[in-house]
Scaffold this motif. Structure first.
Motif, PDB file in Angstrom:
ATOM      1  N   ARG A 154       0.829  -1.204   0.000  1.00  0.00           N
ATOM      2  CA  ARG A 154       0.000   0.000   0.000  1.00  0.00           C
ATOM      3  C   ARG A 154       0.870   1.263   0.000  1.00  0.00           C
ATOM      4  NH1 ARG A 154      -5.201   0.309   1.521  1.00  0.00           N
ATOM      5  NH2 ARG A 154      -5.048  -1.581   2.782  1.00  0.00           N
ATOM      6  N   GLU A 155       1.855   1.300   0.904  1.00  0.00           N
ATOM      7  CA  GLU A 155       2.733   2.465   0.980  1.00  0.00           C
ATOM      8  C   GLU A 155       3.564   2.612  -0.301  1.00  0.00           C
ATOM      9  OE1 GLU A 155       3.635   2.425   5.793  1.00  0.00           O
ATOM     10  OE2 GLU A 155       4.786   1.159   4.433  1.00  0.00           O
ATOM     11  N   ALA A 156       4.063   1.498  -0.803  1.00  0.00           N
ATOM     12  CA  ALA A 156       4.897   1.535  -2.005  1.00  0.00           C
ATOM     13  C   ALA A 156       4.103   1.997  -3.216  1.00  0.00           C
ATOM     14  CB  ALA A 156       5.497   0.152  -2.268  1.00  0.00           C
ATOM     15  N   PHE A 157       2.832   1.622  -3.281  1.00  0.00           N
ATOM     16  CA  PHE A 157       1.990   2.022  -4.401  1.00  0.00           C
ATOM     17  C   PHE A 157       1.647   3.501  -4.318  1.00  0.00           C
ATOM     18  CE2 PHE A 157      -1.724   2.120  -7.160  1.00  0.00           C
ATOM     19  CZ  PHE A 157      -1.404   1.213  -8.155  1.00  0.00           C
ATOM     20  N   GLU A 158       1.308   3.969  -3.115  1.00  0.00           N
ATOM     21  CA  GLU A 158       0.925   5.367  -2.942  1.00  0.00           C
ATOM     22  C   GLU A 158       2.085   6.309  -3.220  1.00  0.00           C
ATOM     23  OE1 GLU A 158      -0.772   5.793   0.937  1.00  0.00           O
ATOM     24  OE2 GLU A 158      -2.603   4.681   0.432  1.00  0.00           O
ATOM     25  N   TRP A 159       3.316   5.886  -2.870  1.00  0.00           N
ATOM     26  CA  TRP A 159       4.470   6.761  -3.037  1.00  0.00           C
ATOM     27  C   TRP A 159       5.412   6.284  -4.130  1.00  0.00           C
ATOM     28  CZ3 TRP A 159       3.592  11.275  -1.286  1.00  0.00           C
ATOM     29  CH2 TRP A 159       2.720  11.423  -0.207  1.00  0.00           C
ATOM     30  N   SER A 160       4.954   5.294  -4.892  1.00  0.00           N
ATOM     31  CA  SER A 160       5.632   4.842  -6.116  1.00  0.00           C
ATOM     32  C   SER A 160       7.082   4.452  -5.873  1.00  0.00           C
ATOM     33  CB  SER A 160       5.549   5.937  -7.193  1.00  0.00           C
ATOM     34  OG  SER A 160       5.673   5.379  -8.477  1.00  0.00           O
ATOM     35  N   CYS A 161       7.301   3.494  -4.964  1.00  0.00           N
ATOM     36  CA  CYS A 161       8.641   3.048  -4.611  1.00  0.00           C
ATOM     37  C   CYS A 161       9.185   2.106  -5.688  1.00  0.00           C
ATOM     38  CB  CYS A 161       8.622   2.322  -3.269  1.00  0.00           C
ATOM     39  SG  CYS A 161       8.173   3.389  -1.881  1.00  0.00           S
ATOM     40  N   ASN A 162      10.184   2.549  -6.421  1.00  0.00           N
ATOM     41  CA  ASN A 162      10.780   1.717  -7.462  1.00  0.00           C
ATOM     42  C   ASN A 162      11.392   0.444  -6.901  1.00  0.00           C
ATOM     43  OD1 ASN A 162      10.157   3.469  -9.577  1.00  0.00           O
ATOM     44  ND2 ASN A 162      12.049   4.633  -9.324  1.00  0.00           N
ATOM     45  N   THR A 163      12.076   0.563  -5.776  1.00  0.00           N
ATOM     46  CA  THR A 163      12.780  -0.586  -5.217  1.00  0.00           C
ATOM     47  C   THR A 163      11.823  -1.717  -4.860  1.00  0.00           C
ATOM     48  OG1 THR A 163      12.676   0.524  -3.058  1.00  0.00           O
ATOM     49  CG2 THR A 163      14.699   0.780  -4.343  1.00  0.00           C
ATOM     50  N   VAL A 164      10.697  -1.382  -4.293  1.00  0.00           N
ATOM     51  CA  VAL A 164       9.723  -2.401  -3.900  1.00  0.00           C
ATOM     52  C   VAL A 164       9.183  -3.132  -5.128  1.00  0.00           C
ATOM     53  CG1 VAL A 164       7.480  -2.804  -2.831  1.00  0.00           C
ATOM     54  CG2 VAL A 164       9.087  -1.193  -1.785  1.00  0.00           C
ATOM     55  N   PHE A 165       8.808  -2.382  -6.166  1.00  0.00           N
ATOM     56  CA  PHE A 165       8.173  -3.015  -7.319  1.00  0.00           C
ATOM     57  C   PHE A 165       9.174  -3.744  -8.206  1.00  0.00           C
ATOM     58  CE2 PHE A 165       4.700  -0.393  -5.961  1.00  0.00           C
ATOM     59  CZ  PHE A 165       3.601  -1.178  -6.263  1.00  0.00           C
ATOM     60  N   ALA A 166      10.405  -3.264  -8.273  1.00  0.00           N
ATOM     61  CA  ALA A 166      11.422  -4.003  -9.018  1.00  0.00           C
ATOM     62  C   ALA A 166      11.662  -5.363  -8.362  1.00  0.00           C
ATOM     63  CB  ALA A 166      12.716  -3.201  -9.094  1.00  0.00           C
ATOM     64  N   LYS A 167      11.772  -5.385  -7.047  1.00  0.00           N
ATOM     65  CA  LYS A 167      11.984  -6.653  -6.333  1.00  0.00           C
ATOM     66  C   LYS A 167      10.753  -7.547  -6.446  1.00  0.00           C
ATOM     67  CE  LYS A 167      13.443  -8.650  -1.938  1.00  0.00           C
ATOM     68  NZ  LYS A 167      12.335  -9.608  -1.835  1.00  0.00           N
ATOM     69  N   LEU A 168       9.560  -6.964  -6.388  1.00  0.00           N
ATOM     70  CA  LEU A 168       8.347  -7.771  -6.547  1.00  0.00           C
ATOM     71  C   LEU A 168       8.323  -8.457  -7.913  1.00  0.00           C
ATOM     72  CD1 LEU A 168       5.462  -5.612  -5.026  1.00  0.00           C
ATOM     73  CD2 LEU A 168       6.383  -7.766  -4.158  1.00  0.00           C
ATOM     74  N   GLY A 169       8.695  -7.722  -8.950  1.00  0.00           N
ATOM     75  CA  GLY A 169       8.723  -8.310 -10.280  1.00  0.00           C
ATOM     76  C   GLY A 169       9.688  -9.476 -10.367  1.00  0.00           C
ATOM     77  N   VAL A 170      10.854  -9.315  -9.745  1.00  0.00           N
ATOM     78  CA  VAL A 170      11.841 -10.391  -9.731  1.00  0.00           C
ATOM     79  C   VAL A 170      11.303 -11.582  -8.946  1.00  0.00           C
ATOM     80  CG1 VAL A 170      14.149 -11.051  -8.931  1.00  0.00           C
ATOM     81  CG2 VAL A 170      13.789  -8.829 -10.039  1.00  0.00           C
TER      82      VAL A 170
ATOM     83  N   GLN B  92      17.017  -7.233 -15.738  1.00  0.00           N
ATOM     84  CA  GLN B  92      16.148  -6.602 -16.732  1.00  0.00           C
ATOM     85  C   GLN B  92      14.681  -6.750 -16.345  1.00  0.00           C
ATOM     86  OE1 GLN B  92      17.621  -8.911 -19.971  1.00  0.00           O
ATOM     87  NE2 GLN B  92      19.270  -7.479 -20.496  1.00  0.00           N
ATOM     88  N   LEU B  93      14.331  -7.868 -15.733  1.00  0.00           N
ATOM     89  CA  LEU B  93      12.952  -8.059 -15.266  1.00  0.00           C
ATOM     90  C   LEU B  93      12.598  -7.035 -14.196  1.00  0.00           C
ATOM     91  CD1 LEU B  93      10.308  -9.628 -15.160  1.00  0.00           C
ATOM     92  CD2 LEU B  93      11.404 -11.234 -13.571  1.00  0.00           C
ATOM     93  N   GLY B  94      13.554  -6.745 -13.311  1.00  0.00           N
ATOM     94  CA  GLY B  94      13.291  -5.726 -12.295  1.00  0.00           C
ATOM     95  C   GLY B  94      12.978  -4.383 -12.914  1.00  0.00           C
ATOM     96  N   LEU B  95      13.755  -3.982 -13.926  1.00  0.00           N
ATOM     97  CA  LEU B  95      13.488  -2.716 -14.614  1.00  0.00           C
ATOM     98  C   LEU B  95      12.190  -2.776 -15.407  1.00  0.00           C
ATOM     99  CD1 LEU B  95      17.089  -1.862 -15.899  1.00  0.00           C
ATOM    100  CD2 LEU B  95      15.868  -0.820 -13.976  1.00  0.00           C
ATOM    101  N   SER B  96      11.926  -3.906 -16.042  1.00  0.00           N
ATOM    102  CA  SER B  96      10.688  -4.057 -16.804  1.00  0.00           C
ATOM    103  C   SER B  96       9.470  -3.913 -15.901  1.00  0.00           C
ATOM    104  CB  SER B  96      10.653  -5.428 -17.490  1.00  0.00           C
ATOM    105  OG  SER B  96      11.705  -5.571 -18.418  1.00  0.00           O
ATOM    106  N   SER B  97       9.589  -4.370 -14.664  1.00  0.00           N
ATOM    107  CA  SER B  97       8.460  -4.367 -13.728  1.00  0.00           C
ATOM    108  C   SER B  97       8.121  -2.980 -13.211  1.00  0.00           C
ATOM    109  CB  SER B  97       8.761  -5.307 -12.558  1.00  0.00           C
ATOM    110  OG  SER B  97       8.976  -6.628 -13.027  1.00  0.00           O
TER     111      SER B  97
END
Length: 485
Positions: free
Chosen positions: A267-283, A323-328
């Motif tokens: 929730r926090e990562a989505f609201e404040w657009s945390c790149n690190t969280v979503f790159a790791k989630l994609g991986v 590359q998947l992390g960046l793609s995500s």
């Protein structure tokens, strides 16, 4: 004497047969060759001897025909040409047809055999059919709000009705006046040359024919994949994400614009657009599941037509983990049209269902009778309904508590996601500002509009480019126009 008459009669009969054979050869065997001969102007003269059918928005024509009194008699005219050019395209006596003018050319020109009152009627009478009309799904107020919102900036807007796929707005700027290309005069030639040499490419339909890195707006897709795959089960649980995040197998450290992203919840990562969280989630989700979710939303599909072709949005399926992390996070090779990102927002609003977008509501004969009706096509599931419900909650939080606060509309629930996409060698290009959103009025039973806006920033305002600052106000204006119509 009788013998001579018989010989003469036989010779005349032979000449008559030769003439008939030659006429048949010319009219049947060689007809295609003569039809395709550039010197043959009869097809063009016949094509333009009657007014062309109209394209309608909100029941009113945005096209017309002007009698020039020349051999190519009727010339196309346009009302608010630059605003509707990404929908109508142009119909030119010199340069052909594009977009709706091209996709529906048979109907508009009268050449479609379905316009004939009876089968083979035209073959018997030799008379052309009057051109039919095309009724679009466009909301005139939303189209104007998008066009005026973009103003002099380069960018595009796509708006969809989530529950049906009806396209409510389709805008691309800078634009052009298609009427200047309608004729075959020297002025039309000069306009054609000027438009094609313009580095801003005003004839490019950025809403459907250009793909951009979607940046953080793609985090909607990544969040859907993480929730559907079970990588994330609780929106408020820590995600165990370092900040900065070193991309797997590299020394590249990914950072954030916002503070407080280390181990942030989804929730926090989505609201404040945390790149690190979503790159790791994609991986953590993995390339196969990420690709499957992206493709369920419509990425990597080259078959989409509305009815004219839409460029394929892409999610690279042959990437390593870095590359998947960046793609995500909507970078690397991830690219999307604004229409595709509007489809992503619409899927969230419609409980996880992706509806095929369409631009033509129905087609009419010249007298006004209905020839064909479009209507919603089949839908497919992009994510589970429970995942869509949680994403609606996350997108609403972005507007109520996060980076998309400027998109809030009194008397409505609005969900959104901002994005700022880097591009160019070493991220040297001016970033693209994105905003995707949906809105539901307090008295509405379901969301009424989903919008995607992209603004191409300039080098001069590079430091001020953001989805919340440039794109979100345009999206809000479009949503307000739909909600109040």
């Amino acid at each position: 004497m009788t013998r001579n008459i018989r010989h003469a009669a036989a010779f005349c009969a032979l000449l008559l047969v030769a003439l008939l054979v030659n006429a048949a050869r010319v009219q049947i065997v060689q007809a295609p060759e003569y039809d395709d001969n550039p010197a043959n102007r009869r097809p063009d003269i016949a094509r333009y001897q009657q007014p062309r059918g109209d394209i309608l928005v909100g029941g009113e024509p945005v096209t017309g025909s002007r009698d020039t009194g020349e051999h190519l008699r009727f010339e196309r005219t346009y009302q608010d040409g630059p605003m509707y050019a990404p929908i109508t395209g142009f119909a030119s006596q010199a340069y052909g047809t594009t977009l709706l003018e091209g996709a529906e050319d048979g109907l508009l020109s009268g050449a479609d055999p379905l316009l004939a009152p009876l089968p083979l009627w035209n073959d018997v009478t030799g008379a052309p059919n009057p051109g039919g009309d095309v009724v679009t799904t466009i909301d005139a107020a939303a189209q104007r709000a998008a066009f005026e919102g973009l103003g002099r900036r380069k960018g595009a807007v796509a708006a969809i009705e989530p529950t049906t796929g009806r396209i409510l707005a389709l805008v691309s700027t800078p634009s052009y006046d298609p009427q200047l290309l309608s004729g075959n005069s020297a002025a039309a030639t000069r306009t054609w040359d000027r438009l094609n040499s313009d580095p801003d490419r005003p004839m490019l339909n950025r809403a459907v024919r250009r793909t951009y890195p979607p940046g953080s707006t793609f985090k909607v897709v990544t969040a859907a994949a993480a929730l559907d795959s079970g990588v994330v089960r609780d929106l408020d649980a820590p995600t165990r994400s370092p900040a900065p995040y070193t991309l797997p197998g590299t020394r590249t450290r990914l950072t954030n614009e916002a503070d407080g992203c280390r181990d942030a919840s989804l929730r926090e990562a989505f609201e404040w657009s945390c790149n690190t969280v979503f790159a790791k989630l994609g991986v953590d989700v993995g390339v196969r599941a990420m690709a499957a979710t992206a493709e369920a939303f419509g990425f990597n599909d080259s078959r989409l037509r509305i009815p004219f072709a839409v460029s394929r949005s892409t999610f690279d399926t042959s990437v390593d983990r870095a590359q998947l992390g960046l793609s995500s996070i909507g970078q690397y090779n991830t690219r999307a049209t604004p229409l595709q990102m509007a489809m992503v927002a619409a899927a969230v609003a419609d409980g996880g269902q992706v509806r095929s977008p369409y631009l033509v509501e129905r087609t009419l004969r010249a007298g006004g009778s209905i020839l064909a009706t479009a209507g919603p096509g089949p839908s497919r599931e992009a994510m589970r309904p429970s995942t869509a419900a949680r994403l609606k909650e996350l997108m609403t939080g972005v507007v109520e508590n996060g980076t998309g606060a400027i998109a809030a509309i009194p008397g409505a629930t609005v969900g959104g996601k901002t994005g700022t996409a880097q591009h160019g060698v070493g991220n040297s290009g001016a970033p693209y500002a994105w905003f995707v959103s949906w809105a539901q009025g307090d008295d509405d039973l379901e969301p009424r509009v989903a919008v995607a806006v992209v603004v191409e920033g300039s080098a001069a305002d590079r430091e001020d480019i953001s989805g919340s600052g440039l794109a979100a106000p345009i999206a809000r204006a479009v949503m307000e126009a739909v909600l109040t119509s």
